[in-house]
Design an enzyme around this catalytic site. Structure first.
Site, PDB file in Angstrom:
ATOM      1  N   ALA A  96      48.434  44.442  38.402  1.00 55.77           N
ATOM      2  CA  ALA A  96      48.661  45.885  38.451  1.00 55.77           C
ATOM      3  C   ALA A  96      47.670  46.556  39.396  1.00 55.77           C
ATOM      4  O   ALA A  96      46.479  46.276  39.344  1.00 55.77           O
ATOM      5  CB  ALA A  96      48.523  46.484  37.059  1.00 55.77           C
ATOM      6  N   ASP A  97      48.184  47.442  40.244  1.00 53.70           N
ATOM      7  CA  ASP A  97      47.300  48.266  41.068  1.00 53.70           C
ATOM      8  C   ASP A  97      47.177  49.637  40.392  1.00 53.70           C
ATOM      9  O   ASP A  97      47.669  49.827  39.271  1.00 53.70           O
ATOM     10  CB  ASP A  97      47.819  48.373  42.504  1.00 53.70           C
ATOM     11  CG  ASP A  97      49.214  48.983  42.590  1.00 53.70           C
ATOM     12  OD1 ASP A  97      49.693  49.569  41.597  1.00 53.70           O
ATOM     13  OD2 ASP A  97      49.829  48.881  43.665  1.00 53.70           O
ATOM     14  N   SER A  98      46.543  50.584  41.058  1.00 52.67           N
ATOM     15  CA  SER A  98      46.309  51.884  40.427  1.00 52.67           C
ATOM     16  C   SER A  98      47.619  52.621  40.137  1.00 52.67           C
ATOM     17  O   SER A  98      47.748  53.288  39.107  1.00 52.67           O
ATOM     18  CB  SER A  98      45.396  52.742  41.288  1.00 52.67           C
ATOM     19  OG  SER A  98      45.954  52.933  42.568  1.00 52.67           O
TER      20      SER A  98
END
Length: 143
Positions: A96-98
């Protein structure tokens, strides 16, 4: 400063010692040391040492809440069917990224009918963090 005050009070005559606490209140000299006065003694000095051990007190969320969060995370990240997601799973380790994290939080808000403020959302790193926050917010909402 604390050392000089303590030294001055221990070598000063009794009359001067009685006046000194009235002139100098509680002094916090740094993060690692504190000095203060008391009625019987002129000054006490305490110094803490850095410690590698830290205690953390937290309340774990219910298993049902953790399971729901795991399912939401799997759905939001479109993880393959066999991917194991547990309470200890970190969003970053799941890829997961931001932006994904924001979408996860939005999915949690919708599922649990809560509102997560931005500061709290930034503190979420694991599934367990999210579940703990959800339980806290649900309890606050019910109160």
């Amino acid at each position: 400063m604390a050392h000089s005050l303590a030294a001055a009070s221990s070598f000063s005559p009794p009359a001067a010692r009685r006046r000194l606490p009235a002139q100098v209140g509680n002094v916090i000299s740094s993060r690692s040391s504190v000095s203060f006065n008391s009625q019987r003694m002129s000054f006490m000095f305490i110094r803490s040492r850095p410690s590698q051990l830290r205690f953390k007190i937290c309340c774990s969320a219910k298993k049902e809440t953790v399971d729901k969060v795991c399912n939401i995370v799997k759905t939001q990240l479109a993880l393959p069917e066999g991917t194991a997601v547990t309470g200890e799973s970190k969003f970053s380790e799941l890829g997961a990224d931001s932006l994904d994290t924001v979408e996860i939080v939005m999915g949690l808000e919708e599922e649990f009918n809560i509102t997560v403020d931005e500061t709290s959302a930034q503190d979420i790193a694991t599934v367990q963090d999210a579940a703990n926050l959800i339980e806290k917010l649900v309890l606050e909402k019910a109160a």
